[in-house]
Design a protein around this motif. Structure first.
Motif, mmCIF file in Angstrom:
data_model
loop_
_atom_site.group_PDB
_atom_site.id
_atom_site.type_symbol
_atom_site.label_atom_id
_atom_site.label_comp_id
_atom_site.label_asym_id
_atom_site.label_seq_id
_atom_site.Cartn_x
_atom_site.Cartn_y
_atom_site.Cartn_z
ATOM 1 N N LEU A 101 9.296 -25.897 31.515
ATOM 2 C CA LEU A 101 10.256 -26.126 30.090
ATOM 3 C C LEU A 101 11.542 -25.524 29.657
ATOM 4 N N THR A 102 11.989 -25.829 29.046
ATOM 5 C CA THR A 102 13.277 -24.836 28.666
ATOM 6 C C THR A 102 13.184 -25.113 26.961
ATOM 7 N N GLN A 103 13.524 -23.407 26.169
ATOM 8 C CA GLN A 103 13.011 -23.438 25.334
ATOM 9 C C GLN A 103 13.860 -23.255 24.201
ATOM 10 N N THR A 104 14.997 -23.746 22.660
ATOM 11 C CA THR A 104 15.399 -23.767 22.311
ATOM 12 C C THR A 104 14.689 -22.009 21.645
ATOM 13 N N ARG A 105 15.581 -21.851 20.828
ATOM 14 C CA ARG A 105 15.235 -20.679 19.837
ATOM 15 C C ARG A 105 14.626 -20.560 18.363
ATOM 16 N N HIS A 106 13.659 -20.039 18.631
ATOM 17 C CA HIS A 106 12.616 -20.752 16.844
ATOM 18 C C HIS A 106 13.281 -21.488 15.769
ATOM 19 N N GLY A 107 13.576 -22.184 15.231
ATOM 20 C CA GLY A 107 14.351 -22.950 14.047
ATOM 21 C C GLY A 107 16.139 -23.388 14.585
ATOM 22 N N ASP A 108 16.491 -23.151 15.699
ATOM 23 C CA ASP A 108 17.647 -23.896 16.093
ATOM 24 C C ASP A 108 17.295 -25.154 16.117
ATOM 25 N N VAL A 109 18.829 -26.099 15.547
ATOM 26 C CA VAL A 109 18.011 -27.573 15.459
ATOM 27 C C VAL A 109 19.643 -28.000 16.717
ATOM 28 N N VAL A 110 19.111 -28.644 18.270
ATOM 29 C CA VAL A 110 20.607 -29.078 19.277
ATOM 30 C C VAL A 110 20.328 -29.862 19.740
ATOM 31 N N GLY A 111 21.520 -31.315 19.211
ATOM 32 C CA GLY A 111 20.952 -32.539 19.067
ATOM 33 C C GLY A 111 21.934 -32.609 17.870
ATOM 34 N N THR A 112 21.191 -34.613 18.023
ATOM 35 C CA THR A 112 21.873 -35.073 17.030
ATOM 36 C C THR A 112 20.490 -35.433 16.046
ATOM 37 N N PRO A 113 21.197 -35.303 14.832
ATOM 38 C CA PRO A 113 19.630 -35.744 14.563
ATOM 39 C C PRO A 113 18.282 -36.370 14.167
ATOM 40 N N TYR A 114 19.150 -37.365 14.098
ATOM 41 C CA TYR A 114 19.037 -39.429 13.980
ATOM 42 C C TYR A 114 18.403 -39.750 15.262
ATOM 43 N N TYR A 115 18.064 -38.603 16.443
ATOM 44 C CA TYR A 115 17.398 -39.012 17.582
ATOM 45 C C TYR A 115 17.005 -38.007 18.063
ATOM 46 N N LEU A 116 16.355 -36.766 17.484
ATOM 47 C CA LEU A 116 16.120 -35.744 17.816
ATOM 48 C C LEU A 116 14.191 -35.742 18.113
#
Length: 696
Positions: free
Chosen positions: A581-596
């Protein structure tokens, strides 16, 4: 501040010199004999050494010879202190490489004048070196710029005419070898400057070895090219014909290059580099060796028609598809056992005529070859190593500077009528079609076949944008490993410290948003979902998670086909630790919010199932005409993704509710395990629909 080392065994003289020079603002160190002085030179690297001649343990001459013999210390300025009438010591000192001498006793003014002269001399030398380096770098930068712009580089990669101020030193009967890396700029664009220098250094170290072992002399490097002369008149050299030794060297270079590809694969794994290959040209005839500089420090340059022809043969090797091209003059002098492939004649501008050439594919060695050993290593390996390192660094700066200038110029181009369109690596820009943030987007045409492409250029010259540049470069690195009809095609990429570009497929019909707005049939929705799932299956198999699946990244081709695009925030699952798995730093939102996916919204680890969740959101939107979750704030929208149940589809699409529910499950483990499993489920449902009919 200038650093000076005073080496003197007489305490009174040493202390007087130290006191005098400190008052003048110099930084001073001292030693009481040559052995201690040499240790300090190696440790502290002073700018100037002032040394007495007669000292215990190691005298000044011995220390001077040790300094000049050390490649890293050889440029240190050395002033010797001698007795007033000791002319023999003066001569010996100057012969050993002393920069100046001062006779005892001397006055304060005489010492300072001598030091001033040394510093001026050192400054002139450094300025001369800097000027020469800048001139070479400017030449290379211009050549690379023209090459990237679709024009031929200046004729000849070397300055083949006599340099200004050069003196003809000798005329030789010789064979000249020219070698060049094919498609070097395409390769260099995909590496940073440090990596380009590293690659060139590693390459030259390998290919110089067979050249030196076969008696190659007067090696010159410029950019990715190398020249060497194999002469029949070498003092103490091999009695084997120069042409035969040159052929042996060329084949040795080809073998070293083949082995070098394994190093490239290890060092730049999965970077999408083009295949590494070289071309070598060989021609025999009269060569003039010109000399520049002094007897003690001279640079030699081979010139003449033989040199020009060898360069032309190397240039022709690419069109011929041969690695080693040798003229008939070389063949006639090389002796027996030369194995050849194709043969032809080439028009060569240098001698206003044609040259018969052959492809060299092998050499059968005989007893003379073995007895006289084509493997006697020359004594100049260290000098060659230094030249390679300097040339590699210059070339790396030049090729990156050329690309930087090219990409920067695009921003200033107005695309006015009658103005010549800018070119880059076989692409001709037509017009600017978009811009956003740091990215400029151009429509371009591939000149080889007229194919429309999109050229996306990123300007990352501002502060705090290195992450954008890294993502931009990563987009190409990831996609270069994918060849699938439902994944966007990437044709080329290049980057500098501040700019990057990607040449990619152009979609005249735009993205999927227009279709959703107009309304879509269930059959069309299932066709889109199937193709997106096939694309996800291909990228997941390569260890890539898209992370930003949405209609704007689904591009339309003719015939109803679609392609998954925009991998700018995609992430590889194949980390150094081989984590699944890969992990984004906690609290970061990567991507378009409507499709997360819920895990993206919460900043938790993500996996391939995260893309399947986004596909479920898209499937719902395509069937219904609007997204499943809408909210007045970002936090509320993310909360819906994390905990809100999946809305129900209209009755007309109720049969697909289980598919959407499973795709949009909050727990990744409850979703389809893979896109292939989703495709199998859709196939089964289509089969049942065919057997039972609509309401069966």
């Amino acid at each position: 501040m200038t650093q000076i080392l005073v080496v003197e065994d007489d305490d009174a003289i040493r202390n007087n010199i130290i006191r005098l020079l400190k008052l003048e603002g110099f930084e001073i160190a001292s030693a009481i004999n040559g052995r201690e002085g040499l240790e300090q030179v190696r440790r502290a690297r002073p700018d100037i050494v002032i040394s007495d001649v007669s000292m215990p343990e190691m005298d000044g001459f011995e220390m001077l010879e040790a300094i000049r013999a050390d490649r890293e210390l050889a440029a240190t300025s050395v002033m010797l202190l001698t007795a007033l009438d000791d002319r023999a010591s003066m001569r010996r000192g100057m012969t050993a490489g002393a920069d100046d001498y001062l006779a005892k006793p001397f006055t304060r003014v005489e010492l300072l004048d001598a030091l001033q002269g040394l510093m001026k001399k050192k400054g002139r030398i450094e300025h001369s070196i800097e000027s020469a380096v800048k001139a070479r770098e400017d030449y290379l930068r211009q050549a690379f710029t023209e090459s990237m712009g679709g024009r031929d580089a200046p004729a000849g990669r070397f300055d083949l005419g006599a340099p200004q101020g050069a003196v003809a030193d000798q005329v030789l009967g010789a064979t000249v070898l020219f070698a060049d890396i094919r498609g070097f700029t395409s390769l260099a664009e995909k590496l940073d400057s440090r990596e380009v220098a590293e690659l060139l250094t590693q390459y030259f170290e390998r290919v110089c070895d067979p050249v030196l072992k076969n008696g190659g002399r007067h090696l010159k490097f410029i950019g990715d090219g190398m020249m060497a002369v194999f002469a029949d008149t070498l003092s103490g050299g091999s009695p084997l014909p120069a042409a035969r030794r040159a052929i042996s060297a060329a084949l040795g270079m080809a073998l070293a290059t083949h082995e070098f590809r394994a190093w490239i694969d290890r060092r730049f794994d999965q970077r999408g580099l083009p295949p590494f290959a070289i071309g070598v040209g060989l021609h025999a005839g009269e060569v003039t060796i010109c000399r520049l500089g002094t007897i003690q420090n001279k640079e030699t340059t081979p010139i003449g028609e033989t040199v020009n022809v060898a360069a032309r043969l190397e240039s022709a090797s690419k069109e011929l598809g041969w690695t080693v091209v040798a003229s008939s003059a070389v063949m006639s002098e090389a002796g027996e056992g030369i194995q050849t492939g194709g043969m032809t004649s080439l028009a060569v501008r240098a001698n206003n005529g044609y040259v018969d050439v052959a492809e060299i594919i092998g050499l059968v060695t005989n007893l003379d070859d073995k007895r006289h050993g084509m493997a006697t290593l020359t004594e100049r390996a260290d000098e060659v190593r230094d030249a390679v390192q300097v040339n590699s660094e210059i070339t790396a700066r030049a090729v990156k500077g050329a690309l930087q200038s090219k990409l920067s110029a695009f921003k200033e181009h107005q695309f006015e009528a009658g103005q010549e369109p800018p070119r880059l690596k076989g692409y001709r820009l037509s017009r600017k079609i978009g811009a956003g943030g740091m990215t400029e987007v151009y429509l371009a045409v591939r000149e080889s076949d007229g194919l429309p492409v999109v050229l996306k250029v990123l300007d990352a010259s501002g502060k705090g944008v290195s992450e954008h540049l890294s993502r931009f470069i990563q987009e190409y690195t990831l996609l270069s490993r994918i060849d699938h009809p439902n994944v966007i095609r990437i044709y080329d990429q290049g980057f500098t410290d501040d700019h990057a570009y990607i040449a990619m497929e152009y979609f005249e019909q735009g993205d999927l948003r227009a279709e959703i707005t107009a309304g879509m049939s269930q059959q069309r929705v299932l066709a889109i979902v199937t193709q997106v799932a096939q694309a996800l299956d291909a990228i997941h198999a390569r260890g890539i998670i898209h992370r930003d699946l949405k209609p704007e990244n689904i591009m339309r081709r003719e015939g109803g086909r679609i392609s998954l695009a925009d991998f700018g925030i995609a992430k590889s699952m194949l980390q150094a630790e081989n984590m699944a798995l890969t992990q984004t730093r906690h609290g970061d939102v990567v991507g378009t919010p409507y499709y997360l996916s819920p895990e993206q919204a919460a900043g938790h680890p993500i996996g391939p199932q995260s893309d399947l969740y986004s596909l479920g959101v898209m499937m719902f939107e395509m069937l219904v005409g609007h997204r499943p979750f809408r909210a007045e704030s970002l936090n509320l929208l993310l909360a819906h993704h994390i905990s809100a149940p999946t809305p129900a589809l209209p009755q007309a699409h109720a049969s697909l509710q289980p598919v959407v529910e499973r795709l949009m499950a909050k727990d990744p483990g409850a979703r389809y395990a893979t896109p292939a499993e989703l495709l199998a489920d859709l196939d089964q449902r289509a089969l049942l629909q065919t057997v039972t009919g609509p309401g069966g």
